[in-house]
Each structure stands twice: as C-alpha cells, then as structure tokens.
Motif scaffolding. Structure first.
Motif, mmCIF file in Angstrom:
data_model
loop_
_atom_site.group_PDB
_atom_site.id
_atom_site.type_symbol
_atom_site.label_atom_id
_atom_site.label_comp_id
_atom_site.label_asym_id
_atom_site.label_seq_id
_atom_site.Cartn_x
_atom_site.Cartn_y
_atom_site.Cartn_z
ATOM 1 N N GLN A 7 -22.529 31.700 5.486
ATOM 2 C CA GLN A 7 -21.224 31.485 4.865
ATOM 3 C C GLN A 7 -20.124 31.331 5.905
ATOM 4 O OE1 GLN A 7 -22.897 34.355 4.706
ATOM 5 N NE2 GLN A 7 -21.528 35.985 5.426
ATOM 6 N N ASP A 8 -20.419 31.690 7.155
ATOM 7 C CA ASP A 8 -19.439 31.573 8.234
ATOM 8 C C ASP A 8 -19.731 30.399 9.167
ATOM 9 O OD1 ASP A 8 -18.118 33.931 7.380
ATOM 10 O OD2 ASP A 8 -19.595 35.152 8.435
ATOM 11 N N VAL A 9 -20.737 29.595 8.840
ATOM 12 C CA VAL A 9 -21.183 28.515 9.730
ATOM 13 C C VAL A 9 -20.789 27.158 9.147
ATOM 14 C CG1 VAL A 9 -23.195 27.400 10.787
ATOM 15 C CG2 VAL A 9 -23.104 29.904 10.556
ATOM 16 N N THR A 10 -20.139 26.338 9.952
ATOM 17 C CA THR A 10 -19.729 25.012 9.489
ATOM 18 C C THR A 10 -20.904 24.039 9.518
ATOM 19 O OG1 THR A 10 -19.122 24.199 11.686
ATOM 20 C CG2 THR A 10 -17.424 25.387 10.429
ATOM 21 N N ILE A 11 -20.727 22.914 8.854
ATOM 22 C CA ILE A 11 -21.747 21.861 8.885
ATOM 23 C C ILE A 11 -22.017 21.435 10.322
ATOM 24 C CG2 ILE A 11 -22.115 19.412 8.386
ATOM 25 C CD1 ILE A 11 -20.910 19.859 5.652
ATOM 26 N N GLY A 12 -20.957 21.261 11.109
ATOM 27 C CA GLY A 12 -21.133 20.836 12.495
ATOM 28 C C GLY A 12 -21.956 21.830 13.305
ATOM 29 N N GLN A 13 -21.680 23.109 13.133
ATOM 30 C CA GLN A 13 -22.455 24.130 13.839
ATOM 31 C C GLN A 13 -23.915 24.121 13.384
ATOM 32 O OE1 GLN A 13 -19.791 27.412 12.718
ATOM 33 N NE2 GLN A 13 -19.481 27.851 14.888
ATOM 34 N N PHE A 14 -24.124 23.974 12.089
ATOM 35 C CA PHE A 14 -25.472 23.932 11.562
ATOM 36 C C PHE A 14 -26.256 22.755 12.147
ATOM 37 C CE2 PHE A 14 -28.551 22.539 8.298
ATOM 38 C CZ PHE A 14 -29.304 23.702 8.179
ATOM 39 N N GLN A 15 -25.602 21.618 12.278
ATOM 40 C CA GLN A 15 -26.256 20.451 12.870
ATOM 41 C C GLN A 15 -26.622 20.704 14.330
ATOM 42 O OE1 GLN A 15 -23.034 17.781 11.792
ATOM 43 N NE2 GLN A 15 -24.342 16.690 10.339
ATOM 44 N N GLU A 16 -25.729 21.349 15.059
ATOM 45 C CA GLU A 16 -26.012 21.681 16.457
ATOM 46 C C GLU A 16 -27.183 22.658 16.555
ATOM 47 O OE1 GLU A 16 -22.659 22.153 19.364
ATOM 48 O OE2 GLU A 16 -21.487 22.315 17.513
ATOM 49 N N LEU A 17 -27.188 23.661 15.685
ATOM 50 C CA LEU A 17 -28.278 24.639 15.690
ATOM 51 C C LEU A 17 -29.617 23.968 15.387
ATOM 52 C CD1 LEU A 17 -26.562 27.547 13.713
ATOM 53 C CD2 LEU A 17 -27.115 27.551 16.154
ATOM 54 N N ASP A 73 -26.003 3.784 0.077
ATOM 55 C CA ASP A 73 -25.508 4.573 1.207
ATOM 56 C C ASP A 73 -26.155 5.959 1.220
ATOM 57 O OD1 ASP A 73 -23.908 2.540 2.072
ATOM 58 O OD2 ASP A 73 -22.048 3.347 1.239
ATOM 59 N N LEU A 74 -26.195 6.599 0.047
ATOM 60 C CA LEU A 74 -26.771 7.939 -0.052
ATOM 61 C C LEU A 74 -28.242 7.935 0.334
ATOM 62 C CD1 LEU A 74 -26.501 10.915 -0.846
ATOM 63 C CD2 LEU A 74 -26.979 10.260 -3.208
ATOM 64 N N ASP A 75 -28.968 6.955 -0.161
ATOM 65 C CA ASP A 75 -30.388 6.845 0.151
ATOM 66 C C ASP A 75 -30.599 6.686 1.654
ATOM 67 O OD1 ASP A 75 -33.145 6.669 -0.545
ATOM 68 O OD2 ASP A 75 -33.057 4.494 -0.336
ATOM 69 N N GLU A 76 -29.725 5.926 2.305
ATOM 70 C CA GLU A 76 -29.828 5.715 3.755
ATOM 71 C C GLU A 76 -29.513 7.003 4.514
ATOM 72 O OE1 GLU A 76 -30.651 3.675 7.214
ATOM 73 O OE2 GLU A 76 -30.942 3.007 5.136
ATOM 74 N N TYR A 77 -28.465 7.715 4.101
ATOM 75 C CA TYR A 77 -28.087 8.961 4.762
ATOM 76 C C TYR A 77 -29.200 10.007 4.659
ATOM 77 C CZ TYR A 77 -23.248 7.208 4.739
ATOM 78 O OH TYR A 77 -22.117 6.471 4.923
ATOM 79 N N LEU A 78 -29.886 10.028 3.535
ATOM 80 C CA LEU A 78 -30.913 11.049 3.299
ATOM 81 C C LEU A 78 -32.189 10.812 4.102
ATOM 82 C CD1 LEU A 78 -30.408 11.681 -0.505
ATOM 83 C CD2 LEU A 78 -30.110 13.338 1.334
ATOM 84 N N LYS A 79 -32.249 9.706 4.828
ATOM 85 C CA LYS A 79 -33.389 9.495 5.726
ATOM 86 C C LYS A 79 -33.293 10.453 6.918
ATOM 87 C CE LYS A 79 -34.038 4.652 4.457
ATOM 88 N NZ LYS A 79 -33.963 3.231 4.893
ATOM 89 N N GLU A 80 -32.080 10.864 7.263
ATOM 90 C CA GLU A 80 -31.849 11.886 8.293
ATOM 91 C C GLU A 80 -30.836 12.878 7.724
ATOM 92 O OE1 GLU A 80 -31.352 10.745 12.425
ATOM 93 O OE2 GLU A 80 -31.797 8.675 11.868
ATOM 94 N N PRO A 81 -31.259 13.682 6.766
ATOM 95 C CA PRO A 81 -30.309 14.517 6.010
ATOM 96 C C PRO A 81 -29.504 15.495 6.844
ATOM 97 C CG PRO A 81 -32.579 15.187 5.600
ATOM 98 C CD PRO A 81 -32.638 13.894 6.330
ATOM 99 N N ILE A 82 -30.117 16.127 7.843
ATOM 100 C CA ILE A 82 -29.381 17.111 8.638
ATOM 101 C C ILE A 82 -28.281 16.445 9.455
ATOM 102 C CG2 ILE A 82 -29.529 18.889 10.418
ATOM 103 C CD1 ILE A 82 -30.823 19.628 7.751
ATOM 104 N N ASN A 83 -28.622 15.371 10.145
ATOM 105 C CA ASN A 83 -27.629 14.689 10.968
ATOM 106 C C ASN A 83 -26.516 14.043 10.140
ATOM 107 O OD1 ASN A 83 -28.938 15.344 13.359
ATOM 108 N ND2 ASN A 83 -30.196 13.503 13.346
ATOM 109 N N ASN A 84 -26.799 13.782 8.869
ATOM 110 C CA ASN A 84 -25.838 13.077 8.028
ATOM 111 C C ASN A 84 -25.227 13.950 6.931
ATOM 112 O OD1 ASN A 84 -26.072 10.493 9.283
ATOM 113 N ND2 ASN A 84 -27.983 10.139 8.195
ATOM 114 N N ILE A 85 -25.366 15.264 7.037
ATOM 115 C CA ILE A 85 -24.851 16.130 5.976
ATOM 116 C C ILE A 85 -23.379 15.833 5.680
ATOM 117 C CG2 ILE A 85 -24.343 18.501 5.267
ATOM 118 C CD1 ILE A 85 -26.642 19.434 6.976
ATOM 119 N N HIS A 86 -22.574 15.711 6.713
ATOM 120 C CA HIS A 86 -21.147 15.493 6.503
ATOM 121 C C HIS A 86 -20.863 14.169 5.800
ATOM 122 C CE1 HIS A 86 -22.304 13.644 10.243
ATOM 123 N NE2 HIS A 86 -21.120 13.091 10.434
ATOM 124 N N LYS A 87 -21.676 13.148 6.083
ATOM 125 C CA LYS A 87 -21.504 11.846 5.439
ATOM 126 C C LYS A 87 -21.969 11.894 3.982
ATOM 127 C CE LYS A 87 -22.188 9.301 9.756
ATOM 128 N NZ LYS A 87 -23.030 8.300 10.465
#
Length: 232
Positions: free
Chosen positions: A12-22, A101-115
C-alpha cells in the motif's frame, strides 16, 4: 548510527514505478536485497553500503512482505491522487482502438502497468458512485495520466485490476477476432441488404460464432501473472 528511514510497511506504500523497478531486479545478483532496499527507501545503493550490518539486516527484515505479491482481490473503483479522482471505466465501453491498445500493453503487463491504468482509469467529471461521468479517452492526456500513475498510484490499489484485465482480455480475444471477421463480412454485403435484415443476419452469425456466450464464469478463473518475487 543512520538517520531515521521511511521504510514502507507493505504494498500500500509502493508506487507503480517502484513496483516495476522491483520486478526488474535480478534475484540471482548478490546485491538484489540492497537494490530492493534502495528502491523502497529512495536512497542511493552506495549510501546504503555504508550502513552497519545490524541496520541493514533490520531493514531487510522489515521488507520481507515483498516475498508475496499484492493481493489480486484488491482494487478500487475510484482512486484519488493529489486531489484528483480517477474512476474505472466499464469494460464493455472500450472502443476498438482502446481494446487494441490494451491488448498490446498486456503483452508486457508489468512494464506497462501505468499505461494500462491510464487507459482504464479516467478523470471523474461528476455523477454518482453507481454511475460516474468520466473523461473521454485522449491519447495525449493518457500519456500525461500514465506518468502521474507511475509516480504516485499505489500498486496495492490497482494490482487486482491488472490481474482481472489480463484474464478478461485473454478470455475475450478470440471473441473479438470473430467479431472483426463478422464486421468484415458485413461491410462486403452492406449495399445488398437493408439495415433491418443486416441486424438480423449479424445477430444470427454472432450466435453461431459463440459471441452470445456468457463469459462471467471464465472471468472468475484466477489468472496469475508471471511476475518475479522480490526475495527468496
């Protein structure tokens, strides 16, 4: 003695960006834990190397919750960031372009969470909790929104929605492809048919193709994303 650190208590304290880095940490690397700590407390790895062993181990123990992924059941219909409320759109309202667009983003869901969430969560313009009025989809605004989400949206608030969208897209892709084939057929014979006859034909063809199926049961199947765990 090191300064008092702000160590997150959970996802709950971790941002999307931090999660992607982790998620991009090489767990086999000797500095995996150090790099995880660096991301979570926003300190340079070289600074962390100067910590004494006791302090380092205390921090490492404090982030053991990262061994488990966020709860897939958790996601919010409305999320507020810096005073702005964003509402989750109804999946059925997706346009063809948004679906692609959604289908394309979900091919790499972690890297594209923000999109993904810039597409699925829109600014709340008004309405009630049951019937929100949301901003229309606009590519330029979506890019700006994705940057805000990557920096400030908490992963615990949206990870479950990511699992759900992955599941629903996977279940619906074949149906969507069949739909496009039907539209193609429809265009070829449009000039030869009245609109009334065309609607009847499209409905009949849709039923034959299975488009009338109820996907709710399939959508309830649990879908696990191939995401890395932070620690062993």
């Amino acid at each position: 003695m090191i300064e008092k650190l702000n160590v997150p208590d959970g996802w709950q304290d971790v941002t999307i960006g931090q999660f992607q880095e982790l998620s991009n940490i090489d767990l086999e690397h000797k500095d995996a834990v150090l790099n995880a700590i660096s991301i979570l407390i926003d300190k340079d790895p070289e600074e962390i190397r100067q910590y004494d062993e006791i302090s380092f181990n205390e921090i490492a123990k404090a982030i053991e919750w990262t061994q488990e992924m966020p709860q897939a059941a958790n996601f919010r219909q409305v999320i507020e960031i810096d005073g702005q409320k964003y509402g989750l759109i109804k999946f059925a309202s997706l346009s063809v372009g948004e679906w692609i667009d959604l289908d394309e983003y979900l091919k790499e869901p972690i890297n594209n969470i923000h999109k993904i969430f810039a597409l699925m969560y829109r600014e709340v313009l008004g309405g009630t909790a049951e019937n929100l009025t949301l901003a229309p989809y606009d590519v330029e605004n979506a890019i700006e929104r994705s940057e805000v989400f990557q920096k400030s949206m908490k992963i615990d608030n949206c990870y479950g929605a990511l699992v759900f969208f992955s599941s629903i897209v996977e279940e619906s892709t074949k149906t969507f492809q069949v739909y496009l084939v039907l539209v193609s057929k429809m265009r070829k014979i449009w000039k030869k048919q009245s609109q009334t006859r065309m609607k009847k034909w499209l409905m009949k063809e849709s039923i034959k193709a299975g488009l009338g199926m109820d996907f709710s049961t399939n959508l309830q199947k649990e879908t696990f994303l191939k995401s890395k765990q932070l620690l062993n």
